[in-house]
Design an enzyme around this catalytic site. Structure first.
Site, PDB file in Angstrom:
ATOM      1  N   TYR A   1       0.895  -1.426  -0.045  1.00 42.69           N
ATOM      2  CA  TYR A   1      -0.125  -0.070  -0.025  1.00 42.69           C
ATOM      3  C   TYR A   1       0.982   1.094  -0.141  1.00 42.69           C
ATOM      4  O   TYR A   1       0.433   2.209   0.462  1.00 42.69           O
ATOM      5  CB  TYR A   1      -0.912   0.050   1.188  1.00 42.69           C
ATOM      6  CG  TYR A   1      -1.965  -0.706   1.014  1.00 42.69           C
ATOM      7  CD1 TYR A   1      -3.080  -0.751   0.224  1.00 42.69           C
ATOM      8  CD2 TYR A   1      -2.358  -2.173   1.721  1.00 42.69           C
ATOM      9  CE1 TYR A   1      -4.215  -1.343   0.177  1.00 42.69           C
ATOM     10  CE2 TYR A   1      -3.508  -3.027   1.615  1.00 42.69           C
ATOM     11  CZ  TYR A   1      -4.516  -2.724   0.797  1.00 42.69           C
ATOM     12  OH  TYR A   1      -5.444  -3.370   0.497  1.00 42.69           O
TER      13      TYR A   1
ATOM     14  N   PHE B   1      -5.019   7.478   6.797  1.00 40.84           N
ATOM     15  CA  PHE B   1      -5.599   6.147   7.225  1.00 40.84           C
ATOM     16  C   PHE B   1      -4.334   5.307   7.049  1.00 40.84           C
ATOM     17  O   PHE B   1      -4.662   4.000   7.327  1.00 40.84           O
ATOM     18  CB  PHE B   1      -6.812   5.819   6.484  1.00 40.84           C
ATOM     19  CG  PHE B   1      -6.530   5.994   4.870  1.00 40.84           C
ATOM     20  CD1 PHE B   1      -5.819   4.845   4.271  1.00 40.84           C
ATOM     21  CD2 PHE B   1      -6.967   6.936   4.119  1.00 40.84           C
ATOM     22  CE1 PHE B   1      -5.679   4.764   2.914  1.00 40.84           C
ATOM     23  CE2 PHE B   1      -6.511   7.043   2.768  1.00 40.84           C
ATOM     24  CZ  PHE B   1      -5.971   5.696   2.291  1.00 40.84           C
TER      25      PHE B   1
ATOM     26  N   ARG C   1     -13.822  -4.470 -10.366  1.00 38.75           N
ATOM     27  CA  ARG C   1     -14.146  -3.268  -9.691  1.00 38.75           C
ATOM     28  C   ARG C   1     -15.712  -3.098  -9.542  1.00 38.75           C
ATOM     29  O   ARG C   1     -16.114  -2.525  -8.368  1.00 38.75           O
ATOM     30  CB  ARG C   1     -13.436  -2.219 -10.191  1.00 38.75           C
ATOM     31  CG  ARG C   1     -11.794  -2.144 -10.113  1.00 38.75           C
ATOM     32  CD  ARG C   1     -11.129  -2.130  -8.501  1.00 38.75           C
ATOM     33  NE  ARG C   1     -11.621  -0.864  -7.969  1.00 38.75           N
ATOM     34  CZ  ARG C   1     -10.962  -0.217  -7.122  1.00 38.75           C
ATOM     35  NH1 ARG C   1      -9.891  -0.771  -6.630  1.00 38.75           N
ATOM     36  NH2 ARG C   1     -11.340   0.821  -6.343  1.00 38.75           N
TER      37      ARG C   1
ATOM     38  N   THR D   1     -14.979   1.913  -2.649  1.00 34.58           N
ATOM     39  CA  THR D   1     -14.372   1.765  -1.459  1.00 34.58           C
ATOM     40  C   THR D   1     -15.287   1.902  -0.226  1.00 34.58           C
ATOM     41  O   THR D   1     -15.064   1.244   0.657  1.00 34.58           O
ATOM     42  CB  THR D   1     -13.349   2.772  -1.483  1.00 34.58           C
ATOM     43  OG1 THR D   1     -12.687   2.807  -2.855  1.00 34.58           O
ATOM     44  CG2 THR D   1     -12.273   2.866  -0.479  1.00 34.58           C
TER      45      THR D   1
ATOM     46  N   ARG E   1     -19.124  -5.413  -1.646  1.00 31.80           N
ATOM     47  CA  ARG E   1     -18.752  -4.351  -0.492  1.00 31.80           C
ATOM     48  C   ARG E   1     -20.009  -4.024   0.495  1.00 31.80           C
ATOM     49  O   ARG E   1     -20.207  -3.967   1.424  1.00 31.80           O
ATOM     50  CB  ARG E   1     -17.842  -3.274  -0.718  1.00 31.80           C
ATOM     51  CG  ARG E   1     -16.549  -3.519  -0.838  1.00 31.80           C
ATOM     52  CD  ARG E   1     -15.661  -2.542  -1.633  1.00 31.80           C
ATOM     53  NE  ARG E   1     -14.016  -2.591  -1.414  1.00 31.80           N
ATOM     54  CZ  ARG E   1     -13.211  -2.031  -1.954  1.00 31.80           C
ATOM     55  NH1 ARG E   1     -13.691  -0.966  -3.051  1.00 31.80           N
ATOM     56  NH2 ARG E   1     -11.935  -2.240  -1.724  1.00 31.80           N
TER      57      ARG E   1
ATOM     58  N   HIS F   1     -10.091  -6.360  -1.545  1.00 33.34           N
ATOM     59  CA  HIS F   1      -9.499  -5.466  -2.632  1.00 33.34           C
ATOM     60  C   HIS F   1      -9.589  -6.058  -3.909  1.00 33.34           C
ATOM     61  O   HIS F   1      -9.859  -7.143  -4.366  1.00 33.34           O
ATOM     62  CB  HIS F   1      -7.740  -5.856  -2.293  1.00 33.34           C
ATOM     63  CG  HIS F   1      -6.878  -5.166  -3.193  1.00 33.34           C
ATOM     64  ND1 HIS F   1      -6.312  -3.890  -3.085  1.00 33.34           N
ATOM     65  CD2 HIS F   1      -6.230  -5.671  -4.257  1.00 33.34           C
ATOM     66  CE1 HIS F   1      -5.612  -3.584  -4.259  1.00 33.34           C
ATOM     67  NE2 HIS F   1      -5.450  -4.604  -4.930  1.00 33.34           N
TER      68      HIS F   1
HETATM   69  N1  UDP Z   1      -8.989   3.257   3.031  1.00 31.59           N
HETATM   70  C1  UDP Z   1      -9.403   3.703   4.533  1.00 31.59           C
HETATM   71  N2  UDP Z   1      -9.652   5.178   4.398  1.00 31.59           N
HETATM   72  C2  UDP Z   1     -10.208   5.840   3.296  1.00 31.59           C
HETATM   73  C3  UDP Z   1      -9.873   5.267   1.992  1.00 31.59           C
HETATM   74  C4  UDP Z   1      -9.193   3.963   1.982  1.00 31.59           C
HETATM   75  O1  UDP Z   1      -9.162   3.099   5.294  1.00 31.59           O
HETATM   76  O2  UDP Z   1     -10.491   6.773   3.293  1.00 31.59           O
HETATM   77  C5  UDP Z   1      -8.567   1.844   3.107  1.00 31.59           C
HETATM   78  C6  UDP Z   1      -9.379   0.990   2.475  1.00 31.59           C
HETATM   79  O3  UDP Z   1      -9.366  -0.270   3.149  1.00 31.59           O
HETATM   80  C7  UDP Z   1      -9.021   0.861   1.058  1.00 31.59           C
HETATM   81  C8  UDP Z   1      -7.858   0.983   1.089  1.00 31.59           C
HETATM   82  O4  UDP Z   1      -7.487   1.914   2.221  1.00 31.59           O
HETATM   83  O5  UDP Z   1      -9.632  -0.298   0.505  1.00 31.59           O
HETATM   84  C9  UDP Z   1      -7.062   1.337  -0.352  1.00 31.59           C
HETATM   85  O6  UDP Z   1      -7.893   2.510  -0.661  1.00 31.59           O
HETATM   86  P1  UDP Z   1      -8.084   2.931  -2.196  1.00 31.59           P
HETATM   87  O7  UDP Z   1      -8.329   4.303  -2.144  1.00 31.59           O
HETATM   88  O8  UDP Z   1      -7.121   2.388  -3.220  1.00 31.59           O
HETATM   89  O9  UDP Z   1      -9.596   2.045  -2.241  1.00 31.59           O
HETATM   90  P2  UDP Z   1      -9.627   0.695  -3.091  1.00 31.59           P
HETATM   91  O10 UDP Z   1      -8.948   0.690  -4.117  1.00 31.59           O
HETATM   92  O11 UDP Z   1      -9.672  -0.473  -2.157  1.00 31.59           O
HETATM   93  O12 UDP Z   1     -11.285   0.732  -3.240  1.00 31.59           O
HETATM   94 MG    MG Z   2      -7.200   0.870  -4.587  1.00 28.61          MG
END
Ligand code: UDP
Ligand code: MG
Length: 139
Positions: free
Chosen positions: A51, A59, A87, A93, A104, A117
């Site tokens: 990450y 976060f 996706r 998210t 989700r 993920h």
């Molecule tokens: N996340 C979080 N707070 C936020 C945004 C993301 O805790 O405001 C965490 C969440 O577990 C997310 C991961 O960080 O799945 C990766 O973020 P991303 O924006 O890449 O989201 P994703 O691609 O997983 O939808």
């Molecule tokens: Mg992501």
């Protein structure tokens, strides 16, 4: 460039809640074939690396703690248009914004503990797959 593969993790909350089977059923029902899959646990350095794009976000430390607190299921999936279609299958998210019927929407608790993920590009699908699997683990 591979265009028909994506990478997923069923995150620790999904494993803790006993949702592996239900989530994998939705993935299979949506037409994804499993090319590799394993139960595994990320170390802190693994999660920090995986990450790293988020390392300056507020976060980040909570995300690393969450993703390392127990096992995950890592998998490589195959389908036409895999990255984009997966996706769509997982949803936004923030589960509050995730459409009805998405993984989700059905299985995630919060924007941080959001069940699964999904890779966001073909390039990242390849990087993330190689992070978790050696060549002889992939069918
Ligand atoms: N996340 C979080 N707070 C936020 C945004 C993301 O805790 O405001 C965490 C969440 O577990 C997310 C991961 O960080 O799945 C990766 O973020 P991303 O924006 O890449 O989201 P994703 O691609 O997983 O939808
Ligand atoms: Mg992501």
């Amino acid at each position: 460039m591979i265009t028909n593969r994506t990478f997923t993790m069923l995150k620790p909350d999904s494993v803790e809640k006993g949702n592996i089977g239900a989530i994998m059923n939705k993935i299979n029902s949506a037409g994804f074939k499993i090319l590799a899959m394993k139960l595994t646990q990320m170390s802190v350095s693994d999660a920090e690396s995986f990450y790293s794009v988020h390392k300056d976000r507020p976060f980040f430390n909570d995300l690393v703690g969450y993703m390392t607190r127990g096992p995950i299921v890592a998998a490589i999936l195959e389908k036409d248009n895999a990255v984009e279609d997966f996706r769509l299958l997982i949803g936004a998210t923030n589960p509050a914004d995730a459409a009805a019927g998405t993984i989700r929407n059905e299985f995630a608790d919060s924007i941080s503990e959001n069940a699964v993920h999904g890779s966001d590009s073909d390039e990242n699908a390849k990087i993330e797959s190689d992070f978790h699997f050696s060549g002889r683990e992939v069918y």
